[in-house]
Design an enzyme around this catalytic site. Structure first.
Site, PDB file in Angstrom:
ATOM      1  N   ARG A 200       0.665  -0.902   0.213  1.00  0.00           N
ATOM      2  CA  ARG A 200      -0.025  -0.253   0.400  1.00  0.00           C
ATOM      3  C   ARG A 200       1.082   1.294  -0.172  1.00  0.00           C
ATOM      4  O   ARG A 200       0.143   2.357  -0.388  1.00  0.00           O
ATOM      5  CB  ARG A 200      -0.948   0.482   1.110  1.00  0.00           C
ATOM      6  CG  ARG A 200      -1.692  -1.802   1.112  1.00  0.00           C
ATOM      7  CD  ARG A 200      -2.908  -0.857   2.938  1.00  0.00           C
ATOM      8  NE  ARG A 200      -1.598  -1.490   3.683  1.00  0.00           N
ATOM      9  CZ  ARG A 200      -1.756  -1.041   5.501  1.00  0.00           C
ATOM     10  NH1 ARG A 200      -2.772  -0.138   5.405  1.00  0.00           N
ATOM     11  NH2 ARG A 200      -0.220  -1.286   5.994  1.00  0.00           N
TER      12      ARG A 200
ATOM     13  N   GLU B 177       7.276   7.779  11.513  1.00  0.00           N
ATOM     14  CA  GLU B 177       6.490   8.375  12.403  1.00  0.00           C
ATOM     15  C   GLU B 177       7.932   9.860  12.225  1.00  0.00           C
ATOM     16  O   GLU B 177       9.198   9.428  12.121  1.00  0.00           O
ATOM     17  CB  GLU B 177       7.340   8.066  13.910  1.00  0.00           C
ATOM     18  CG  GLU B 177       6.365   8.843  15.366  1.00  0.00           C
ATOM     19  CD  GLU B 177       6.526   8.215  16.147  1.00  0.00           C
ATOM     20  OE1 GLU B 177       7.753   7.941  16.912  1.00  0.00           O
ATOM     21  OE2 GLU B 177       5.259   8.272  16.816  1.00  0.00           O
TER      22      GLU B 177
ATOM     23  N   GLN C 147       7.877  26.754  14.677  1.00  0.00           N
ATOM     24  CA  GLN C 147       7.500  26.692  13.390  1.00  0.00           C
ATOM     25  C   GLN C 147       8.038  25.803  12.769  1.00  0.00           C
ATOM     26  O   GLN C 147       8.846  25.491  12.739  1.00  0.00           O
ATOM     27  CB  GLN C 147       8.470  28.065  13.287  1.00  0.00           C
ATOM     28  CG  GLN C 147       8.739  28.988  11.855  1.00  0.00           C
ATOM     29  CD  GLN C 147       8.436  30.330  12.033  1.00  0.00           C
ATOM     30  OE1 GLN C 147       8.597  31.058  12.564  1.00  0.00           O
ATOM     31  NE2 GLN C 147       9.360  30.345  10.827  1.00  0.00           N
ATOM     32  N   ASP C 148       6.882  25.730  11.614  1.00  0.00           N
ATOM     33  CA  ASP C 148       7.608  24.632  10.578  1.00  0.00           C
ATOM     34  C   ASP C 148       7.709  25.089   9.136  1.00  0.00           C
ATOM     35  O   ASP C 148       6.510  26.388   9.129  1.00  0.00           O
ATOM     36  CB  ASP C 148       6.643  23.747  10.430  1.00  0.00           C
ATOM     37  CG  ASP C 148       6.327  21.931  10.895  1.00  0.00           C
ATOM     38  OD1 ASP C 148       7.496  22.517  12.084  1.00  0.00           O
ATOM     39  OD2 ASP C 148       6.169  21.466  11.472  1.00  0.00           O
ATOM     40  N   ASN C 149       8.071  25.662   7.735  1.00  0.00           N
ATOM     41  CA  ASN C 149       9.057  25.524   6.273  1.00  0.00           C
ATOM     42  C   ASN C 149       9.016  25.161   5.891  1.00  0.00           C
ATOM     43  O   ASN C 149       9.146  23.610   6.343  1.00  0.00           O
ATOM     44  CB  ASN C 149      10.074  27.082   6.945  1.00  0.00           C
ATOM     45  CG  ASN C 149       9.624  28.055   8.054  1.00  0.00           C
ATOM     46  OD1 ASN C 149       8.963  28.535   8.004  1.00  0.00           O
ATOM     47  ND2 ASN C 149      11.245  27.674   8.694  1.00  0.00           N
TER      48      ASN C 149
ATOM     49  N   ARG D  18      20.167  27.806  -1.371  1.00  0.00           N
ATOM     50  CA  ARG D  18      19.847  28.447  -0.449  1.00  0.00           C
ATOM     51  C   ARG D  18      20.753  28.144   0.986  1.00  0.00           C
ATOM     52  O   ARG D  18      20.823  26.839   1.947  1.00  0.00           O
ATOM     53  CB  ARG D  18      18.364  27.438  -0.660  1.00  0.00           C
ATOM     54  CG  ARG D  18      17.911  27.734  -1.431  1.00  0.00           C
ATOM     55  CD  ARG D  18      16.582  27.828  -1.001  1.00  0.00           C
ATOM     56  NE  ARG D  18      15.429  27.523  -1.646  1.00  0.00           N
ATOM     57  CZ  ARG D  18      13.611  28.339  -1.938  1.00  0.00           C
ATOM     58  NH1 ARG D  18      14.090  29.822  -1.654  1.00  0.00           N
ATOM     59  NH2 ARG D  18      13.470  28.970  -2.452  1.00  0.00           N
TER      60      ARG D  18
ATOM     61  N   HIS E  83      22.392  30.060   5.569  1.00  0.00           N
ATOM     62  CA  HIS E  83      21.927  31.138   6.215  1.00  0.00           C
ATOM     63  C   HIS E  83      21.811  30.553   7.652  1.00  0.00           C
ATOM     64  O   HIS E  83      21.960  29.596   8.339  1.00  0.00           O
ATOM     65  CB  HIS E  83      20.338  31.339   6.072  1.00  0.00           C
ATOM     66  CG  HIS E  83      19.894  31.344   4.283  1.00  0.00           C
ATOM     67  ND1 HIS E  83      19.003  30.839   3.655  1.00  0.00           N
ATOM     68  CD2 HIS E  83      20.795  32.193   3.818  1.00  0.00           C
ATOM     69  CE1 HIS E  83      19.358  30.730   2.422  1.00  0.00           C
ATOM     70  NE2 HIS E  83      20.502  32.059   2.008  1.00  0.00           N
TER      71      HIS E  83
ATOM     72  N   LYS F 217      17.479  23.799  13.914  1.00  0.00           N
ATOM     73  CA  LYS F 217      16.463  23.027  13.026  1.00  0.00           C
ATOM     74  C   LYS F 217      16.759  21.432  12.727  1.00  0.00           C
ATOM     75  O   LYS F 217      17.924  20.753  12.638  1.00  0.00           O
ATOM     76  CB  LYS F 217      17.147  23.934  11.319  1.00  0.00           C
ATOM     77  CG  LYS F 217      16.600  25.461  11.575  1.00  0.00           C
ATOM     78  CD  LYS F 217      17.311  25.755  10.286  1.00  0.00           C
ATOM     79  CE  LYS F 217      17.431  27.065  10.156  1.00  0.00           C
ATOM     80  NZ  LYS F 217      18.516  27.531   8.703  1.00  0.00           N
TER      81      LYS F 217
ATOM     82  N   TYR G 275      11.024  21.868   6.997  1.00  0.00           N
ATOM     83  CA  TYR G 275      11.791  22.191   8.597  1.00  0.00           C
ATOM     84  C   TYR G 275      11.491  22.569   9.783  1.00  0.00           C
ATOM     85  O   TYR G 275      10.721  23.438   9.331  1.00  0.00           O
ATOM     86  CB  TYR G 275      13.502  23.379   8.331  1.00  0.00           C
ATOM     87  CG  TYR G 275      13.399  24.066   7.760  1.00  0.00           C
ATOM     88  CD1 TYR G 275      13.623  25.434   8.261  1.00  0.00           C
ATOM     89  CD2 TYR G 275      13.155  24.672   6.436  1.00  0.00           C
ATOM     90  CE1 TYR G 275      13.678  26.421   7.938  1.00  0.00           C
ATOM     91  CE2 TYR G 275      13.131  25.754   5.733  1.00  0.00           C
ATOM     92  CZ  TYR G 275      13.527  26.887   6.467  1.00  0.00           C
ATOM     93  OH  TYR G 275      13.571  27.796   6.029  1.00  0.00           O
TER      94      TYR G 275
ATOM     95  N   GLU H 194      18.603  38.084  10.406  1.00  0.00           N
ATOM     96  CA  GLU H 194      19.362  37.426   9.324  1.00  0.00           C
ATOM     97  C   GLU H 194      21.252  36.922   9.279  1.00  0.00           C
ATOM     98  O   GLU H 194      21.191  38.651   9.784  1.00  0.00           O
ATOM     99  CB  GLU H 194      18.468  37.505   8.348  1.00  0.00           C
ATOM    100  CG  GLU H 194      17.088  37.393   7.784  1.00  0.00           C
ATOM    101  CD  GLU H 194      16.635  37.306   6.279  1.00  0.00           C
ATOM    102  OE1 GLU H 194      17.551  38.254   5.871  1.00  0.00           O
ATOM    103  OE2 GLU H 194      15.612  37.211   5.455  1.00  0.00           O
TER     104      GLU H 194
ATOM    105  N   ASP I   2      20.881  36.358  -1.782  1.00  0.00           N
ATOM    106  CA  ASP I   2      22.314  35.190  -1.502  1.00  0.00           C
ATOM    107  C   ASP I   2      23.906  35.224  -2.399  1.00  0.00           C
ATOM    108  O   ASP I   2      24.448  34.775  -2.246  1.00  0.00           O
ATOM    109  CB  ASP I   2      21.791  33.415  -2.150  1.00  0.00           C
ATOM    110  CG  ASP I   2      20.712  33.446  -0.634  1.00  0.00           C
ATOM    111  OD1 ASP I   2      20.915  33.651   0.148  1.00  0.00           O
ATOM    112  OD2 ASP I   2      20.682  31.879  -0.449  1.00  0.00           O
TER     113      ASP I   2
END
Length: 183
Positions: A23, A28, A47-49, A59, A62, A72, A132, A143, A170
């Site tokens: 299937r 988890e 926070q989730d992004n 990217r 940072h 993270k 993340y 930043e 960047d």
């Protein structure tokens, strides 16, 4: 879940236990209690992004400045990326060193980066969806960044520099040699 230690203290690769059959699969992706027991790290994500990018997008590198630094937990749900963590902790024996790991929808690996690391990734597949969790909210005024292609860091991004696609921001980050760590 299996926790794989890396050559930098506090940076972990997490390999979930995947249950599959005809299937599909189930796993988890995060369990706060198990994570704390197996890593010795008590973290609360707030926070989730998610980002979606195409091949060649880079990217990073940072980070968020203190007092808004972020730990993270990152993963890929579609495609594959090379994910990179650079130690920017003053006095760390691995200061300026990095760990790179391939994360993909297939291997379902996750990568944990504690506070004090610059972070970036390069998309190696046609498309990648990257997720993340962060233990601190994003603060634009906090930043910070280092040039992704800094020669002293010598990161092999597994894409040709001519294929790298960056945001305008960047393209203009400082070199590591000019960097003064806030950590």
């Amino acid at each position: 879940m299996t926790i794989v230690k890396t050559e930098i203290n506090g940076v972990f690769i997490i390999e979930p236990r995947v249950f599959g059959d005809n299937r599909g699969y189930f796993f988890e992706s995060y369990n706060e209690r198990d994570f704390a027991e197996k890593t010795g790290i008590d973290v609360r994500f707030v926070q989730d992004n998610e980002s979606r990018s195409h091949f060649g997008v880079v990217r990073g590198l940072h980070f968020q400045l203190p007092p808004f630094a972020q730990a993270k937990l990152v993963r890929v749900v579609e495609g594959r990326v090379l994910d990179v963590a650079v130690d920017i902790r003053r006095g760390s024996p691995t200061y300026g060193h990095h760990v790179a790991v391939e994360l993909s929808a297939e291997n379902k690996r996750q990568f944990f980066l504690p506070k004090g690391f610059a972070h970036g990734f390069a998309v190696l597949s046609d498309i990648a969806v990257f997720q993340y969790k962060c233990d601190e909210y994003y603060h634009p005024e906090a930043e910070g960044a280092i040039a992704w292609n800094d020669p002293t860091l010598a990161i092999d991004w597994r894409i040709a520099p001519s294929e790298a696609e960056l945001s305008e921001k960047d393209k203009h980050h400082q070199l590591f040699a000019d960097f003064v760590t806030p950590f």
